[in-house]
Each structure stands twice: as structure tokens, then as C-alpha cells.
Design an enzyme around this catalytic site. Structure first.
Site, PDB file in Angstrom:
ATOM      1  CG  ASP A  25      -0.303   0.049   2.649  1.00  0.00           C
ATOM      2  OD1 ASP A  25       0.756   0.184   2.775  1.00  0.00           O
ATOM      3  OD2 ASP A  25      -1.011   0.098   3.685  1.00  0.00           O
ATOM      4  CG  ASP A  98       7.945   8.166  20.097  1.00  0.00           C
ATOM      5  OD1 ASP A  98       7.848   9.226  20.582  1.00  0.00           O
ATOM      6  OD2 ASP A  98       8.631   8.199  18.884  1.00  0.00           O
ATOM      7  CG  ASP A 206       6.849  13.643  20.740  1.00  0.00           C
ATOM      8  OD1 ASP A 206       7.745  13.612  20.182  1.00  0.00           O
ATOM      9  OD2 ASP A 206       6.054  14.574  20.770  1.00  0.00           O
ATOM     10  CD  GLU A 265      11.716  15.546  20.551  1.00  0.00           C
ATOM     11  OE1 GLU A 265      11.933  15.689  19.653  1.00  0.00           O
ATOM     12  OE2 GLU A 265      10.492  15.521  21.100  1.00  0.00           O
ATOM     13  CG  HIS A 338      11.139  11.048  13.598  1.00  0.00           C
ATOM     14  ND1 HIS A 338      11.672  11.055  14.704  1.00  0.00           N
ATOM     15  CD2 HIS A 338       9.873  11.828  13.689  1.00  0.00           C
ATOM     16  CE1 HIS A 338      10.925  11.532  15.638  1.00  0.00           C
ATOM     17  NE2 HIS A 338       9.923  12.193  15.177  1.00  0.00           N
ATOM     18  CG  ASP A 339      11.652  15.533  14.240  1.00  0.00           C
ATOM     19  OD1 ASP A 339      10.573  15.092  13.744  1.00  0.00           O
ATOM     20  OD2 ASP A 339      11.597  15.293  15.657  1.00  0.00           O
TER      21      ASP A 339
HETATM   22  O1  TEU Z   1       9.457  16.845  17.969  1.00  0.00           O
HETATM   23  C1  TEU Z   1       9.878  17.892  18.752  1.00  0.00           C
HETATM   24  C2  TEU Z   1      10.345  19.033  18.267  1.00  0.00           C
HETATM   25  O2  TEU Z   1      10.651  19.873  18.941  1.00  0.00           O
HETATM   26  C3  TEU Z   1      11.179  19.096  16.942  1.00  0.00           C
HETATM   27  O3  TEU Z   1      12.230  18.583  16.577  1.00  0.00           O
HETATM   28  C4  TEU Z   1      10.159  19.492  15.795  1.00  0.00           C
HETATM   29  O4  TEU Z   1       9.948  18.393  15.144  1.00  0.00           O
HETATM   30  C5  TEU Z   1      10.236  20.749  15.240  1.00  0.00           C
HETATM   31  O5  TEU Z   1       9.991  20.273  13.767  1.00  0.00           O
HETATM   32  C6  TEU Z   1      11.406  21.604  15.475  1.00  0.00           C
HETATM   33  O6  TEU Z   1      11.615  22.056  13.845  1.00  0.00           O
HETATM   34  C7  TEU Z   1       8.643  16.014  18.476  1.00  0.00           C
HETATM   35  C8  TEU Z   1       8.581  14.900  17.244  1.00  0.00           C
HETATM   36  O7  TEU Z   1       9.928  14.250  17.339  1.00  0.00           O
HETATM   37  C9  TEU Z   1       8.152  15.230  16.023  1.00  0.00           C
HETATM   38  O8  TEU Z   1       8.082  14.475  14.994  1.00  0.00           O
HETATM   39  C10 TEU Z   1       6.781  15.910  16.266  1.00  0.00           C
HETATM   40  O9  TEU Z   1       6.232  16.488  15.185  1.00  0.00           O
HETATM   41  C11 TEU Z   1       6.689  16.669  17.469  1.00  0.00           C
HETATM   42  O10 TEU Z   1       7.284  16.218  18.633  1.00  0.00           O
HETATM   43  C12 TEU Z   1       4.990  16.710  17.920  1.00  0.00           C
HETATM   44  O11 TEU Z   1       4.813  15.452  18.416  1.00  0.00           O
END
Ligand code: TEU
Length: 569
Positions: A25, A98, A206, A265, A338-339
Site C-alpha cells: 500500500d 514512543d 516526545d 526528548e 525523523h526530524d
Molecule cells: O519533535 C519535537 C521538536 O521540537 C522538533 O524537533 C520538531 O519536530 C520541530 O519540527 C522543530 O522544527 C517531536 C517529534 O519528534 C516530532 O516528529 C513531532 O512532530 C513533534 O514532537 C510533535 O509531536
């Protein structure tokens, strides 16, 4: 039970949407992960951190959860989950989930109830506020304060039915939970216990440093050139944060035996604060993700206003954290998640002639520091940033919202905004895991939810697993060194050649054994004064990243992107 087992462990992050798709998918799933467990074992990691797999409308790819006790059908079923957990455990790999509890989805039943009326018993589970200064709901400037959301726009959304606004630090589909309410906290601890009873081994938490807010929610300062006030001083490291974390530890972990891992985090956390959060005597979390080294390239305008980072700044920053958490606390070590954009493109050089060497050099300096290293899927292959061509190639809410705000509202130059997205967008980390040179990188037999990086024809697991000189092979060696070496797991850290503008070099020492890491984080040869490394002349080379590193000693020169590791018994 060994309370600090994670000192010699390496964690691998799986972003399930992009890891492996078993059913065609176009979206990764749990069975896809199950099919690649041998790969993780081959790499040698000790723990998998799984990004959210819970029921979600996927406004923010699962970081907006509508049911904490359900698997999203996109990813599979509880049978799949149990099979995954058993498959990991039988290979000696732990599973860390997570935990996203600063906010829920607006489709979570808690929020649906909370929104249903002013006197609903769950009204106080979220941050509801009346319009500012007696203004009309929806009127310009009627938001209860001036905070901006992390994903553009105000941090407040009006609910027309009750005429009040709710707070969302992230998207409007991610309302913030009110941790002041003890029922909220109990519901979260219950849920955590439920997952631990199911057999998981811990949590990555998170934005856990945002859960305690200054309840008055005061206006923040508006930085130059920005549309909104900065609420950070009022929602991060809030007045009750330590209390909440200690309570969580007490309610969830204190009564259990077993080897768990908790990592908070914490964007913007300082060393002084991190010492407190990770001091074992305080029983809060095992380690935190701090952000200083990945924020070094943020200019005055923030992440989209990026600037180059010097080797000096990078190593001084990392060394400062090494020293800061040397006696109390513990570091998490990461380049990617992933960020974040891909490290080989950000601090390395992703052109073909330097990609593998720079990926290995960066991996080497990270993994041999004091702390627990995290590998983000594809980092071990040297996966690079993506040549996105148009805004339609992106999927990430933060990226899309920023483009709309910068270009459509602020009138910034579209080409310049695109160039910044290409360097900085979170989607750089979210394209399909590159398994092979087959279509869509072998990630799916269907159409992937986001296009694979076209470099997959060259950069992929199939090509790397059996190649002795691959980035994968190098990461496997780094992981193996951590497992076998007490110096790496437990030694002191001292920066050497501290003022050298190209070299990142440090010594680790433990019980009379010493390890020297010497890496050139530049594309030019580096020379140094070998007398500064006196005593290392006869040390044995234990690891190098270039073909001809085999005969290298502490000679006064280091090749472009060369990384050398020496040991002294
Ligand atoms: O991220 C929190 C965060 O502060 C970041 O790095 C954020 O993604 C931001 O884009 C800064 O530019 C966590 C998660 O890792 C992220 O994927 C989520 O979008 C966010 O929290 C909300 O749950």
C-alpha cells in the site's frame, strides 16, 4: 538487573511509515519490520526505538494519537505487534516505544469529550481559554496569548461550539494535555503500565520537557521578523516538570524489575537542567535528547535560516556536553532522527567521492564518545538528503505550513524558501529506507507515500551488507567496539587538539586503558603537531575508515574525512 546496561548499548530508530512495506500500500508496516529483523541483528543493535504506531489520523505522521492502546490499521494488528516484540526479544533486542503525551490528537475520545461542552468532566484535561480581553471569539487578535505553534500559525484554535480556544504547541490537530489535572497524569501512567505489562522495554518521551506550563500562559516576546511570540520560557522546563517526571517514575518504573530505558526528548534543554533530569539519584529519566549540536546551523531566523557550522563549533559543543554530564547524568548521542536532515549532507559531504568516508568519520566520532548512541534508519547506509524539486514533493506538515506562511503570507522568495526546505526539511529523513536497487528502493511493491531518494540505485542495503568497506560495515564495527570495550562504555572523555579547525580528536580513558579518536571532518588533508599526541606513537590502530588506514600511525597528518582509532593498553 543492571541499571546502567544502556552504557554499552546502541539504539536503532525505526520510523515505521518509511522502513518497509509488506503489503504494497506504499506505507511501511509492522510486518515490514518483522521481515528485516535479521538485518537489525546483523548490524548488532541492542534496542529498537519505534516511532508511533498507535491509532492516528496522521496529521503529523502518528505523533497525533487518537488511541494509545490501539495499533493503527495502516501498520498492522496486535498479532503483528506481538510477533515483532517476540522476534526482537528472541534476537536479544529490546523494544522502546514512543510516548507522545504532551498532546493527543483532536480525534482522541478525551479531547472529543473535553470539547463537547464547557462543563464536561474532561473539560480541564486540555488548555481551554476564553478570548483575550473580552474580544469576540474568532476576532483578529482574540487568541488568549501571542504564542506561535511549532508548525506555523498561532498556538490556539477556536472551538466555535463553546466559544473558547484550545492550546496546541504543534498542529491544531495536536491539542496539549493539561498535566496540572491529576486525572490526566493517572491516565498516562496507566497506559504506560499497560504497555510495559505487554512486554515493552521503555519509552522515548516526545517533547516531555513541555508538559508543565506556567498556568497563566503569559505572552512571549516577539523575535524580530517573526509573526508570533515565543512561549518557550513558559512551557518548557515548567514549574512542575521535575515533580511530574518523578511521579511518573514512581508510578510506572519504581515497582518493576527489569532492564528499561527511558529517554526524554527535550528541545532547548541546557546542560545544567540535563544534569538534573538524568541524575540517577533523582529517578526521572535515564537520558535526554538535547538539541544544541543540531541547532548550531540555525540562524537568527531559526531552522529555515540555516548557516554553515565549523568543525570547531561542532566539536566544542559536543565536548561541552561530554564534560557537563561526565560526573552526573548521561548523554544520548545522535546525529539523526525523523526530524533532522541527513548528517552526511549536513556535517559531511554527500558527493560520491566523499559520501562513504564522511559518513563513517561522523559515525566514528559520535559512537566512541561517552553516552548511548542512536542510529536512525538509513544512517548506517550513509543515506543522504533528497533532491526535492517542487513543493509537491514534500509531505511533512511543518514543511508545507512553513512554505505557505513564508511564501504566501510573508511574501518571501519562493526559490529561496525551497532551497532552505531542501537542506532542512524533516522529509529528508523520511523517504523510504533504501533496501535495494529495485524500484522504490525495494521499500514497497506499490507507490511509496513519499518518493525514494533517486540515489537508491547506488546507496542501498543490498549493496552494503556484504561489502567490507561499506558504511554499514563500519557502523557494525563501531557497535561491536562499544560492546567489547569498557573504555568506550565507561571511560572519561578529554578533547585533544582542541583548537584544530579540521580535526575532531579526543581521548577516552578507563582503568589505565586509553583510546584515541582522531578524525578529519573536512575535505582537505589536515596536519597537526604530532608532539601534541606524545605517547601515542606506538599505539595500535583498532579502526580506520579508509582503505589505506591500515598502516597509519600518529604521524602528523590525516587524510580528508579520515577517521582513526588507536588503543593503548
Ligand atoms: O519533535 C519535537 C521538536 O521540537 C522538533 O524537533 C520538531 O519536530 C520541530 O519540527 C522543530 O522544527 C517531536 C517529534 O519528534 C516530532 O516528529 C513531532 O512532530 C513533534 O514532537 C510533535 O509531536
Amino acid at each position: 538487573m543492571n541499571e546502567t546496561w544502556w552504557k554499552s548499548a546502541v539504539v536503532y530508530q525505526v520510523y515505521p511509515r518509511s522502513f518497509a512495506d509488506s503489503d504494497g500500500d506504499g506505507i511501511g508496516d509492522l510486518r515490514g519490520i518483522i521481515q528485516h529483523l535479521d538485518y537489525l541483528q546483523e548490524l548488532g543493535v541492542d534496542v529498537v526505538w519505534l516511532s508511533p504506531i498507535y491509532a492516528s489520523p496522521h496529521d503529523d505522521n502518528g505523533y497525533d494519537i487518537s488511541d494509545y492502546r490501539a495499533i493503527d490499521p495502516l501498520f498492522g494488528t496486535f498479532d503483528d505487534f506481538d510477533e515483532l516484540l517476540a522476534g526482537l526479544h528472541s534476537r536479544g533486542i529490546k523494544l522502546v516505544m514512543d510516548l507522545v503525551v504532551n498532546h493527543t490528537s483532536d480525534e482522541h475520545p478525551w479531547f472529543v469529550e473535553s470539547a463537547s461542552s464547557l462543563d464536561n468532566p474532561k473539560r480541564d484535561w486540555y488548555w481551554w481559554r476564553k478570548p483575550r480581553d473580552g474580544r469576540q471569539p474568532g476576532e483578529h487578535g482574540a487568541e488568549p496569548n501571542n504564542w506561535g505553534s511549532a508548525f506555523s500559525g498561532p498556538a490556539w484554535q477556536l472551538d466555535p461550539a463553546t466559544g473558547e480556544y484550545y492550546l496546541h504547541l504543534f498542529s491544531r490537530k495536536q491539542p496539549d494535555l493539561n498535566w496540572e489535572n491529576p486525572e490526566v497524569r493517572e491516565a498516562v501512567y496507566d497506559m504506560m503500565n499497560w504497555w510495559l505489562d505487554r512486554g515493552v522495554d521503555g519509552f522515548r518521551m516526545d517533547v516531555i520537557n513541555f508538559i508543565s506550563k506556567v498556568v497563566e500562559l503569559p505572552d512571549g516576546e516577539v523575535p524580530p521578523g517573526r509573526l508570533y511570540g515565543d512561549g518557550y520560557p513558559f512551557y518548557a522546563q515548567g514549574p512542575r516538570l521535575h515533580e511530574f517526571l518523578q511521579e511518573m517514575h514512581e508510578r510506572v518504573f519504581a515497582g518493576r524489575s527489569g532492564d528499561f530505558l527511558t529517554v526524554g526528548e527535550m528541545p532547548g534543554v541546557t546542560i545544567e537542567e540535563a544534569q538534573l533530569f538524568t541524575d540517577p539519584a533523582r529517578a526521572e529519566v535515564d537520558m535526554v535528547f538535547q538539541f544544541e549540536h543540531v541547532d548550531l546551523d540555525h540562524g537568527p531566523g531559526g531552522k529555515w535560516d540555516d548557516r554553515p557550522v565549523s568543525v570547531l563549533d561542532l566539536k566544542r559543543n559536543l565536548a561541552k556536553w561530554q564534560e557537563g554530564l561526565a560526573r552526573t547524568g548521561w548523554n544520548s548521542l545522535y546525529w539523526n532522527n525523523h526530524d533532522q536532515p541527513r548528517v552526511v549532507s549536513r556535517f559531511g559531504d554527500d558527493r560520491p567521492e566523499h559520501r562513504a568516508a564522511s559518513a563513517k568519520a561522523l559515525g566514528t566520532v559520535l559512537h566512541l564518545m561517552r553516552g548511548t548512541p542512536y542510529v536512525y534508519q538509513g544512517e548506517e547506509l550513509g543515506m543522504a538528503n533528497v533532491p526535492f524539486e517542487s513543493i509537491d514533493d514534500f509531505r511533512d506538515i511543518e514543511t508545507l505550513n512553513h512554505y505557505a506562511e513564508a511564501v504566501d503570507i510573508q511574501g518571501q522568495d519562493a526559490a529561496a524558501v525551497m532551497a532552505a526546505l531542501r537542506r532542512t526539511s524533516r522529509d529528508n529523513a523520511r523517504t523510504p529506507m533504501q533496501w535495494s536497487a529495485a524500484p522504490a528502493a525495494g521499500f514497497t511493491t506499490g507507490t511509496p507515500w513519499i518518493e525514494a531518494n533517486p540515489d537508491y540505485v547506488l546507496v542501498n542495503a543490498e549493496a552494503e551488507i556484504h561489502a567490507p568497506d561499506s558504511v554499514f560495515a563500519h557502523y557494525r564495527r563501531l557497535i561491536d567496539v562499544r560492546h567489547r570495550s569498557e573504555v568506550v562504555a565507561d571511560g572519561d572523555f578529554t578533547l585533544v587538539l582542541a583548537d584544530h579547525p579540521q580535526l575532531f580528536a579526543y581521548v577516552r580513558a578507563h582503568n589505565g586503558r586509553r583510546l584515541l579518536v582522531l578524525a578529519n571532518l573536512s575535505g582537505e588533508p589536515a596536519r597537526y603537531d604530532a608532539s601534541e599526541l606524545a605517547g601515542w606513537e606506538d599505539a595500535a590502530l583498532v579502526l580506520g575508515n579508509l582503505d589505506d588506514s591500515v598502516d597509519r600511525g600518529v604521524s602528523g597528518s590525516v587524510e580528508p574525512w579520515e577517521a582513526l582509532v588507536f588503543e593503548q593498553a
